[in-house]
Design a protein around this motif. Structure first.
Motif, PDB file in Angstrom:
ATOM      1  N   ILE A 111      62.548 -14.315 -48.292  1.00 14.80           N
ATOM      2  CA  ILE A 111      61.788 -14.371 -49.846  1.00 14.80           C
ATOM      3  C   ILE A 111      62.480 -13.440 -50.635  1.00 14.80           C
ATOM      4  CG2 ILE A 111      59.872 -13.924 -51.176  1.00 14.80           C
ATOM      5  CD1 ILE A 111      58.193 -15.084 -48.606  1.00 14.80           C
ATOM      6  N   ALA A 112      62.710 -12.376 -50.159  1.00 12.81           N
ATOM      7  CA  ALA A 112      63.597 -11.024 -50.910  1.00 12.81           C
ATOM      8  C   ALA A 112      64.913 -11.560 -51.401  1.00 12.81           C
ATOM      9  CB  ALA A 112      63.711  -9.836 -50.002  1.00 12.81           C
ATOM     10  N   LYS A 113      65.563 -12.363 -50.559  1.00 15.38           N
ATOM     11  CA  LYS A 113      66.867 -12.869 -50.770  1.00 15.38           C
ATOM     12  C   LYS A 113      66.875 -13.925 -52.053  1.00 15.38           C
ATOM     13  CE  LYS A 113      69.519 -11.964 -46.571  1.00 15.38           C
ATOM     14  NZ  LYS A 113      70.145 -12.443 -45.539  1.00 15.38           N
ATOM     15  N   LYS A 114      65.922 -14.690 -51.982  1.00 11.08           N
ATOM     16  CA  LYS A 114      65.715 -15.819 -52.990  1.00 11.08           C
ATOM     17  C   LYS A 114      65.451 -14.913 -54.239  1.00 11.08           C
ATOM     18  CE  LYS A 114      64.446 -19.779 -50.320  1.00 11.08           C
ATOM     19  NZ  LYS A 114      63.213 -19.726 -49.085  1.00 11.08           N
ATOM     20  N   ARG A 115      64.572 -14.266 -54.114  1.00 11.93           N
ATOM     21  CA  ARG A 115      64.015 -13.349 -55.525  1.00 11.93           C
ATOM     22  C   ARG A 115      65.384 -12.665 -56.066  1.00 11.93           C
ATOM     23  NH1 ARG A 115      58.403 -10.846 -53.913  1.00 11.93           N
ATOM     24  NH2 ARG A 115      57.338 -12.648 -53.798  1.00 11.93           N
ATOM     25  N   ALA A 116      66.091 -12.181 -55.211  1.00 12.57           N
ATOM     26  CA  ALA A 116      67.298 -11.279 -55.655  1.00 12.57           C
ATOM     27  C   ALA A 116      68.187 -12.334 -56.492  1.00 12.57           C
ATOM     28  CB  ALA A 116      67.993 -10.657 -54.688  1.00 12.57           C
ATOM     29  N   GLU A 117      68.335 -13.532 -55.795  1.00  9.22           N
ATOM     30  CA  GLU A 117      69.324 -14.319 -56.478  1.00  9.22           C
ATOM     31  C   GLU A 117      68.667 -14.764 -57.806  1.00  9.22           C
ATOM     32  OE1 GLU A 117      70.141 -17.822 -54.422  1.00  9.22           O
ATOM     33  OE2 GLU A 117      71.224 -18.801 -55.810  1.00  9.22           O
ATOM     34  N   LYS A 118      67.484 -15.080 -57.938  1.00 11.12           N
ATOM     35  CA  LYS A 118      66.820 -15.416 -59.168  1.00 11.12           C
ATOM     36  C   LYS A 118      66.746 -14.549 -60.133  1.00 11.12           C
ATOM     37  CE  LYS A 118      61.962 -16.131 -60.842  1.00 11.12           C
ATOM     38  NZ  LYS A 118      60.591 -16.250 -60.377  1.00 11.12           N
ATOM     39  N   ASP A 124      71.825 -12.079 -65.469  1.00  7.48           N
ATOM     40  CA  ASP A 124      73.335 -11.965 -65.778  1.00  7.48           C
ATOM     41  C   ASP A 124      74.202 -10.785 -64.963  1.00  7.48           C
ATOM     42  OD1 ASP A 124      75.507 -13.321 -66.789  1.00  7.48           O
ATOM     43  OD2 ASP A 124      75.168 -12.703 -68.919  1.00  7.48           O
ATOM     44  N   LEU A 125      73.500 -10.595 -63.522  1.00 11.03           N
ATOM     45  CA  LEU A 125      74.198  -9.863 -62.769  1.00 11.03           C
ATOM     46  C   LEU A 125      74.748 -10.155 -61.326  1.00 11.03           C
ATOM     47  CD1 LEU A 125      71.462  -6.914 -63.196  1.00 11.03           C
ATOM     48  CD2 LEU A 125      73.558  -6.964 -64.019  1.00 11.03           C
ATOM     49  N   TRP A 126      74.580 -11.741 -61.197  1.00 10.15           N
ATOM     50  CA  TRP A 126      74.688 -12.347 -59.982  1.00 10.15           C
ATOM     51  C   TRP A 126      76.285 -12.076 -59.608  1.00 10.15           C
ATOM     52  CZ3 TRP A 126      72.306 -13.494 -55.896  1.00 10.15           C
ATOM     53  CH2 TRP A 126      73.060 -14.259 -54.858  1.00 10.15           C
ATOM     54  N   GLU A 127      77.089 -12.255 -60.457  1.00 13.43           N
ATOM     55  CA  GLU A 127      78.651 -12.342 -60.338  1.00 13.43           C
ATOM     56  C   GLU A 127      79.015 -10.858 -59.760  1.00 13.43           C
ATOM     57  OE1 GLU A 127      80.051 -14.642 -63.434  1.00 13.43           O
ATOM     58  OE2 GLU A 127      78.919 -15.757 -62.200  1.00 13.43           O
ATOM     59  N   LYS A 128      78.057  -9.697 -60.142  1.00 10.93           N
ATOM     60  CA  LYS A 128      78.409  -8.479 -59.618  1.00 10.93           C
ATOM     61  C   LYS A 128      77.844  -8.009 -58.265  1.00 10.93           C
ATOM     62  CE  LYS A 128      80.382  -7.168 -63.644  1.00 10.93           C
ATOM     63  NZ  LYS A 128      81.718  -6.498 -63.710  1.00 10.93           N
ATOM     64  N   ARG A 129      77.138  -9.067 -57.664  1.00  8.38           N
ATOM     65  CA  ARG A 129      76.174  -8.757 -56.701  1.00  8.38           C
ATOM     66  C   ARG A 129      76.605  -7.773 -55.568  1.00  8.38           C
ATOM     67  NH1 ARG A 129      77.168 -13.937 -56.569  1.00  8.38           N
ATOM     68  NH2 ARG A 129      77.915 -14.872 -54.401  1.00  8.38           N
ATOM     69  N   ASN A 130      77.877  -7.978 -55.245  1.00  7.10           N
ATOM     70  CA  ASN A 130      78.339  -7.421 -54.129  1.00  7.10           C
ATOM     71  C   ASN A 130      79.347  -6.133 -54.552  1.00  7.10           C
ATOM     72  OD1 ASN A 130      77.495  -9.118 -52.247  1.00  7.10           O
ATOM     73  ND2 ASN A 130      78.901 -10.519 -52.452  1.00  7.10           N
TER      74      ASN A 130
END
Ligand code: ADP
Ligand code: ADP
Length: 226
Positions: A111-118, A124-130
């Motif tokens: 669930i945490a991973k799904k929320r992190a993506e959301k 506007d930070l998804w591209e920087k996630r790693n």
């Protein structure tokens, strides 16, 4: 039930500074509330007490009916806190920072991973996630702290000067995001020393100066007086 009920709150620091001299604050569920005041007025102290990072000297604080004295875990689980200082581990990636935060609240990892993506996408930070957090600009770091504060899906988001040092474009996009999540039902309390920011966002406002609430009214009523 009130989202926040504060009565007779005082805080005197060890050095003797009376940061809060007996304040009352009542915030309705679903409100967008500003605590406005100059530097040193007591805004961060108030937020610190609500989120139990600072011990109060006297008075009562209830968060969605949970007393911070008797029912601290329940009170804390209602709150997502966005502090003023960057207090995450700069060497962790954005994804690690938000997923680990959910872990502290017992949110299952899938669930945490799904929320992190959301939330990383919405901010506007998804591209920087790693990438490690130290690589981010100041505005991105602020948004990361907002994403992190939402990971346990709190009923209330508390932000201490969220747009301090953020340029105007990013500030506007943060305002838009905060308005959206408020419309979805999250109660928001923010501190600011810009009246303009409070005016853009908030329905109700309290003005604090030298540890005293000098005004507590709707934004509309305040603006009609100026
Ligand atoms: P508490 O009563 O909540 O435990 P303290 O009075 O122990 O808080 O203060 C916490 C720390 O912050 C102390 O080490 C104190 O010296 C330091 N401090 C002192 N003055 C300030 C200030 N103006 N702003 C921030 N921190 C301060
Ligand atoms: P604001 O957030 O409105 O700028 P603060 O709550 O940070 O105001 O500070 C209120 C007063 O308490 C100020 O006089 C400040 O110097 C003092 N203060 C804040 N934190 C501490 C601390 N940890 N120890 C001692 N004094 C503090």
């Amino acid at each position: 039930m009130k989202a926040l009920d504060i009565s007779g709150l005082t805080k005197t620091y060890k050095g003797g500074t009376q940061a809060l001299k007996g304040i009352d604050l009542h915030v309705n569920e679903g409100d967008f509330f500003a605590l406005l005041g100059p530097n040193g007025a007591g805004k961060s102290t108030t937020i610190g007490v609500i989120s139990s990072l600072v011990n109060k000297s006297s008075g009562t604080v209830n968060v969605f009916g949970h007393s911070v004295d008797d029912d601290l875990v329940a009170a804390k689980s209602c709150i997502g806190l966005v502090p003023q200082e960057f207090n995450f581990n700069q060497f962790e990636t954005l994804h690690q920072i938000v997923v680990n935060q959910a872990g502290y609240y017992g949110v299952p990892r899938n669930i945490a991973k799904k929320r992190a993506e959301k939330y990383l996408k919405q901010l506007d930070l998804w591209e920087k996630r790693n990438e490690p957090a130290r690589e981010l600009s100041g505005g991105m770091k602020r948004r990361l702290m907002i994403a992190r504060a939402l990971m346990h899906e709190p009923k209330m988001l508390i932000l201490d000067e969220p747009t301090a040092g953020v340029d105007i474009e990013i500030r506007r996009s943060m305002w838009t995001f905060l308005k959206e999540i408020n419309q979805q039902g999250i109660t928001i309390i923010l501190t600011t020393h810009y009246l303009e920011e409070a005016e853009m966002l908030c329905r109700n406002i309290a003005i604090i100066d030298k540890g005293i609430i000098v005004e507590n009214t709707s934004m509309k009523a305040l603006l009609s007086k100026l």
